[in-house]
Design an enzyme around this catalytic site. Structure first.
Site, short mmCIF file in Angstrom:
data_model
loop_
_atom_site.label_atom_id
_atom_site.label_comp_id
_atom_site.label_asym_id
_atom_site.label_seq_id
_atom_site.Cartn_x
_atom_site.Cartn_y
_atom_site.Cartn_z
N ASP A 254 0.77 -1.23 -0.15
CA ASP A 254 0.09 0.00 -0.11
C ASP A 254 0.85 1.27 0.04
OD1 ASP A 254 0.54 -1.14 2.62
OD2 ASP A 254 -0.13 0.77 3.42
N ASP A 264 4.87 8.00 1.36
CA ASP A 264 4.54 7.57 2.65
C ASP A 264 5.99 7.62 3.58
OD1 ASP A 264 1.90 7.94 2.62
OD2 ASP A 264 1.43 5.88 2.87
P1 AMP Z 1 0.95 3.84 6.82
O1 AMP Z 1 1.69 2.93 7.70
O2 AMP Z 1 0.95 5.31 7.12
O3 AMP Z 1 1.02 3.65 5.33
O4 AMP Z 1 -0.76 3.34 7.17
C1 AMP Z 1 -1.18 2.18 7.08
C2 AMP Z 1 -2.61 2.16 7.19
O5 AMP Z 1 -2.84 2.54 8.61
C3 AMP Z 1 -3.44 3.06 6.11
O6 AMP Z 1 -4.54 2.44 5.82
C4 AMP Z 1 -3.72 4.42 7.05
O7 AMP Z 1 -4.73 5.02 6.81
C5 AMP Z 1 -4.00 3.71 8.47
N1 AMP Z 1 -3.56 4.54 9.67
C6 AMP Z 1 -2.17 4.92 9.87
N2 AMP Z 1 -2.38 5.78 10.95
C7 AMP Z 1 -3.67 5.93 11.44
C8 AMP Z 1 -4.35 6.77 12.22
N3 AMP Z 1 -3.63 7.35 13.11
N4 AMP Z 1 -5.74 6.65 12.21
C9 AMP Z 1 -6.32 5.98 11.19
N5 AMP Z 1 -5.74 5.35 10.27
C10 AMP Z 1 -4.52 5.20 10.34
MG MG Z 2 0.68 4.24 3.53
#
Ligand code: AMP
Ligand code: MG
Length: 487
Positions: A254, A264
């Protein structure tokens, strides 16, 4: 009296229109006390947005998603993803929104996207928020990557919300506004493949082709041509990361774009002492996303993209697999060529040298760097001094002096060009200890260090007399650097 009309911002909703199944219309959370922390004026100008307007109340409304122009349809995007190898069929924008697409001054269609804009239906257990530190981190590092010529999403602004965010401690909240060629990911295709909706898969593929590889539309098998193009983009992207010591840290599917842009900036960091096993992320215990493992992981992710595209590659699954495997085979070749050409340039050597000569020079050098724990960035600038006749700055970095001397003689015999080296080897990368120092200050209300760091990394090749601190590796007492995913 003349009244200056407010600028007209046109935000298209092409993603939402063409791929409604992947778009949940949603609204950003209100911010109790908005305060602009960083604004990328250069990027604003490229987007045709007036920085003065962006600084005002309507501009802040756009940057927070609380005041979007008429006709815009902010959406949370659905996507799936393999995280550390485990598949989640439904991730999606838990705390992010696609505000819409803008056409920049060069006519390119780009996404305007927010991170930290509140909970969405994809939030699961998350609070939907982001803290000032991590959002400024993405701002600093993506600007550095852009200045280094590496394809990346870009940061337009960071706005503090005035809302506290609970992490290990209570932190000030912020929203990052970022711009990307698109936010389509490998995980977008995985999400659609998992639904089994072939029509949607076709539309997603067409959308990706139109935005990123229009030439694929007229190929014999457009989905295969798209896949080949993404393989090529990612193969060269990962080589470019590695040429500056970048470790992405969370190469889940993702977090891998179809546009070929870095996306990201979570637990990412720049390697200092050369070591392929370098890992910064506290949760990457097995070293899955270590510096030297990035090409392998990228191919693994691309195999997941291929799986999602199989039904569009050929009706006969066996044949589709055969074609996809063949296309994925291009990764190794393209990556190796990009890496070896990049290393050749870092060493100041001319094009057209025999690949085996460059190859053995590079692998022997990397072994010496690793053995002596040499700072990867410092070394190449010191080596330019050696090309100018002063070998001491480079020599002084090694424990194995005889080994370095022997290597240097082989290299010097190829007549390296010191000026060419200085054009490709950065003096300034966002050093981990400087990033931490700047983010800590920003979290406590002092933006000065972040502003200075951004200024420095925006001119990565320019030495700054008096600013030597910004070019030096972390002091020994900084210790082993750990980054955290809980951003
Ligand atoms: P990431 O590791 O930032 O790429 O995020 C992985 C997944 O977790 C994605 O679906 C993000 O939207 C979700 N996500 C990460 N942090 C949060 C948060 N604080 N609140 C809601 N969703 C989150
Ligand atoms: Mg992400």
């Amino acid at each position: 009296m003349s009244v200056v009309p407010p600028p007209v911002i046109r935000l298209d909703n092409r993603f939402a229109r063409e791929l409604g199944e992947l778009a949940v219309p949603w609204q950003a959370a209100e911010a109790p006390e908005p305060r602009l922390l960083a604004l990328n004026e250069e990027l604003a100008a490229e987007l045709g947005l007036d920085p003065q307007w962006l600084r005002g109340p309507d501009g802040l409304g756009l940057l927070l998603g609380t005041g979007v122009p008429e006709g815009a349809t902010p959406v949370a995007q659905a996507y799936a993803g393999h995280q550390f190898g485990g598949f989640s069929p439904r991730l999606g924008d838990g705390r992010a929104l696609l505000l819409g697409e803008l056409t920049d001054t060069r006519g390119r269609l780009v996404d305007l996207h927010l991170k930290g804009s509140g909970r969405t239906p994809f939030a699961r257990g998350g609070d939907g928020l982001a803290a000032v530190g991590p959002m400024l981190r993405e701002y600093v590092i993506s600007e550095a990557m852009h200045a280094l010529g590496i394809p990346t999403t870009r940061s337009l602004a960071v706005v503090a919300t005035g809302r506290p965010v609970r992490r290990e401690t209570v932190l000030p909240g912020a929203v990052l506004a970022r711009v990307a060629g698109s936010h389509l990911r490998v995980g977008s295709f995985q999400y659609v493949a998992a639904t089994g909706d072939l029509d949607l898969l076709r539309r997603l593929t067409d959308h990706a082709i139109a935005r990123h590889h229009p030439e694929a539309a007229t190929a014999e098998v457009p989905a295969l041509a798209l896949f080949e193009a993404v393989v090529a983009d990612q193969a060269s992207l990962v080589a470019r990361w590695m040429l500056v010591g970048f470790v992405h840290g969370v190469m889940n599917t993702d977090n891998m774009t179809i546009s070929g842009e870095t996306i990201d900036y979570g637990p990412c960091a720049f390697m200092e002492a050369f070591d392929p096993a370098t890992v910064f992320s506290s949760i990457d215990e097995g070293g899955r996303y270590a510096y030297g493992n990035q090409p392998v992981v990228a191919q693994w992710n691309l195999a997941r993209l291929a799986e999602a595209l199989l039904p569009l590659i050929n009706d006969d699954q066996e044949r589709a697999i055969e074609l996809a495997v063949q296309a994925l085979g291009g990764f190794g070749r393209i990556h190796a060529a990009a890496w070896s050409d990049g290393m050749r340039a870092k060493l100041g050597l001319p094009q057209g040298l025999e690949a085996a000569v460059v190859g053995s020079l590079v692998s022997d050098l990397l072994a010496l760097l690793q053995e002596s724990h040499v700072d990867f960035t410092t070394f190449f600038r010191a080596l330019a001094a050696a090309a100018r006749g002063d070998a001491e700055p480079a020599r002084g970095l090694f424990l194995d002096l005889a080994g370095f001397d022997a290597w240097r003689e082989r290299w010097a015999a190829l007549e390296p060009d010191a000026d060419a080296m200085d054009r490709v080897n950065p003096v300034h990368i966002p050093r981990n200890h400087l990033v931490e120092e700047a983010l800590t200050a920003a979290t406590e209300g002092d933006l000065g260090p972040v502003e200075r760091l951004v200024e420095v990394v925006r001119s990565p090749y320019r030495p700054r007399p008096g600013w030597e601190r910004y070019a030096a590796p972390a002091p020994a007492d900084f210790g082993a650097y750990r980054t955290f995913c809980g951003t």
